[in-house]
Motif scaffolding. Structure first.
Motif, mmCIF file in Angstrom:
data_model
loop_
_atom_site.group_PDB
_atom_site.id
_atom_site.type_symbol
_atom_site.label_atom_id
_atom_site.label_comp_id
_atom_site.label_asym_id
_atom_site.label_seq_id
_atom_site.Cartn_x
_atom_site.Cartn_y
_atom_site.Cartn_z
ATOM 1 N N LYS A 12 0.836 -1.209 0.000
ATOM 2 C CA LYS A 12 0.000 0.000 0.000
ATOM 3 C C LYS A 12 0.865 1.252 0.000
ATOM 4 N N GLU A 13 1.917 1.238 0.786
ATOM 5 C CA GLU A 13 2.819 2.389 0.826
ATOM 6 C C GLU A 13 3.492 2.591 -0.526
ATOM 7 N N ARG A 14 3.955 1.516 -1.105
ATOM 8 C CA ARG A 14 4.621 1.568 -2.412
ATOM 9 C C ARG A 14 3.695 2.118 -3.486
ATOM 10 N N MET A 15 2.420 1.701 -3.439
ATOM 11 C CA MET A 15 1.445 2.093 -4.456
ATOM 12 C C MET A 15 0.659 3.352 -4.070
ATOM 13 N N ARG A 16 0.901 3.873 -2.880
ATOM 14 C CA ARG A 16 0.187 5.045 -2.370
ATOM 15 C C ARG A 16 -1.329 4.808 -2.341
ATOM 16 N N ILE A 17 -1.694 3.670 -1.723
ATOM 17 C CA ILE A 17 -3.091 3.261 -1.620
ATOM 18 C C ILE A 17 -3.513 3.395 -0.164
ATOM 19 N N GLY A 18 -4.737 3.848 0.060
ATOM 20 C CA GLY A 18 -5.261 3.988 1.416
ATOM 21 C C GLY A 18 -5.649 2.656 2.033
ATOM 22 N N ASP A 19 -6.224 2.727 3.218
ATOM 23 C CA ASP A 19 -6.572 1.538 3.988
ATOM 24 C C ASP A 19 -7.874 0.871 3.555
ATOM 25 N N TYR A 20 -8.553 1.403 2.605
ATOM 26 C CA TYR A 20 -9.877 0.918 2.227
ATOM 27 C C TYR A 20 -9.855 -0.370 1.404
ATOM 28 N N GLU A 21 -8.706 -0.848 0.968
ATOM 29 C CA GLU A 21 -8.654 -2.014 0.086
ATOM 30 C C GLU A 21 -7.838 -3.174 0.642
ATOM 31 N N ASP A 22 -7.635 -3.240 1.925
ATOM 32 C CA ASP A 22 -6.748 -4.252 2.504
ATOM 33 C C ASP A 22 -7.107 -5.677 2.096
ATOM 34 N N ASP A 23 -8.369 -6.050 2.189
ATOM 35 C CA ASP A 23 -8.760 -7.420 1.847
ATOM 36 C C ASP A 23 -8.478 -7.735 0.387
ATOM 37 N N ASN A 24 -8.796 -6.809 -0.500
ATOM 38 C CA ASN A 24 -8.543 -6.992 -1.929
ATOM 39 C C ASN A 24 -7.044 -7.092 -2.202
ATOM 40 N N LEU A 25 -6.263 -6.222 -1.585
ATOM 41 C CA LEU A 25 -4.814 -6.237 -1.794
ATOM 42 C C LEU A 25 -4.195 -7.528 -1.285
ATOM 43 N N LYS A 26 -4.686 -8.017 -0.162
ATOM 44 C CA LYS A 26 -4.165 -9.273 0.375
ATOM 45 C C LYS A 26 -4.445 -10.409 -0.599
ATOM 46 N N ARG A 27 -5.648 -10.457 -1.177
ATOM 47 C CA ARG A 27 -5.973 -11.493 -2.167
ATOM 48 C C ARG A 27 -5.069 -11.375 -3.395
ATOM 49 N N ILE A 28 -4.830 -10.171 -3.849
ATOM 50 C CA ILE A 28 -3.968 -9.953 -5.015
ATOM 51 C C ILE A 28 -2.544 -10.414 -4.707
ATOM 52 N N LEU A 29 -2.024 -10.055 -3.549
ATOM 53 C CA LEU A 29 -0.660 -10.445 -3.174
ATOM 54 C C LEU A 29 -0.548 -11.956 -3.011
ATOM 55 N N GLU A 30 -1.547 -12.580 -2.399
ATOM 56 C CA GLU A 30 -1.515 -14.037 -2.233
ATOM 57 C C GLU A 30 -1.555 -14.744 -3.585
ATOM 58 N N ALA A 31 -2.397 -14.274 -4.496
ATOM 59 C CA ALA A 31 -2.468 -14.875 -5.825
ATOM 60 C C ALA A 31 -1.157 -14.674 -6.575
ATOM 61 N N SER A 32 -0.548 -13.513 -6.419
ATOM 62 C CA SER A 32 0.725 -13.237 -7.077
ATOM 63 C C SER A 32 1.820 -14.137 -6.533
ATOM 64 N N GLU A 33 1.852 -14.295 -5.217
ATOM 65 C CA GLU A 33 2.849 -15.182 -4.608
ATOM 66 C C GLU A 33 2.663 -16.615 -5.118
ATOM 67 N N GLN A 34 1.445 -17.110 -5.124
ATOM 68 C CA GLN A 34 1.183 -18.483 -5.567
ATOM 69 C C GLN A 34 1.548 -18.680 -7.036
ATOM 70 N N ASP A 35 1.210 -17.725 -7.869
ATOM 71 C CA ASP A 35 1.545 -17.830 -9.284
ATOM 72 C C ASP A 35 3.059 -17.904 -9.477
ATOM 73 N N LEU A 36 3.787 -17.048 -8.781
ATOM 74 C CA LEU A 36 5.241 -17.030 -8.941
ATOM 75 C C LEU A 36 5.914 -18.234 -8.305
ATOM 76 N N LEU A 37 5.360 -18.750 -7.211
ATOM 77 C CA LEU A 37 5.896 -19.989 -6.637
ATOM 78 C C LEU A 37 5.761 -21.128 -7.643
ATOM 79 N N SER A 38 4.651 -21.161 -8.370
ATOM 80 C CA SER A 38 4.452 -22.236 -9.347
ATOM 81 C C SER A 38 5.388 -22.091 -10.544
ATOM 82 N N LYS A 39 5.785 -20.875 -10.870
ATOM 83 C CA LYS A 39 6.669 -20.632 -12.014
ATOM 84 C C LYS A 39 8.146 -20.723 -11.649
#
Length: 104
Positions: A12-39
């Motif tokens: 959020k700090e890196r992207m300058r995003i407020g606190d209103y999207e934490d759940d969505n951001l966590k899902r995005i980060l988890e999906a990104s981590e899983q995709d890259l672990l598989s690759k």
């Protein structure tokens, strides 16, 4: 490894995003981590800076609805992590001769 609140806050700090999207951001980060672990293979997002940066970059592309460009733009980094993992699995003797492969 699960994405912790620390990674969400860093992103959020890196992207300058407020606190209103934490759940969505966590899902995005988890999906990104899983995709890259598989690759790329197993990497610890806590301790491997390059892997963490790649997770953040993929999440940035997802957040900005541009995921279709991520693989092409970061192919060399994805390949480098895959090679790093593959090379770390090779067992060598004291003389540097290959003697086997680590079985996970």
């Amino acid at each position: 490894m699960a994405i912790t609140d620390r990674f969400v806050n860093d992103f959020k700090e890196r992207m300058r995003i407020g606190d209103y999207e934490d759940d969505n951001l966590k899902r995005i980060l988890e999906a990104s981590e899983q995709d890259l672990l598989s690759k790329c293979g197993e990497f610890d997002i806590e301790s491997h800076h390059g892997f963490r940066e790649l997770v953040y970059e993929r999440a940035r592309y997802v957040y900005n609805d541009a995921l279709e460009f991520f693989n092409a733009n970061f192919q060399s980094q994805i390949n480098a992590l895959g090679m790093e993992k593959a090379l770390s699995m090779i067992l060598v003797d004291d003389d540097g001769n290959e003697i086997g492969v680590v079985q996970e």
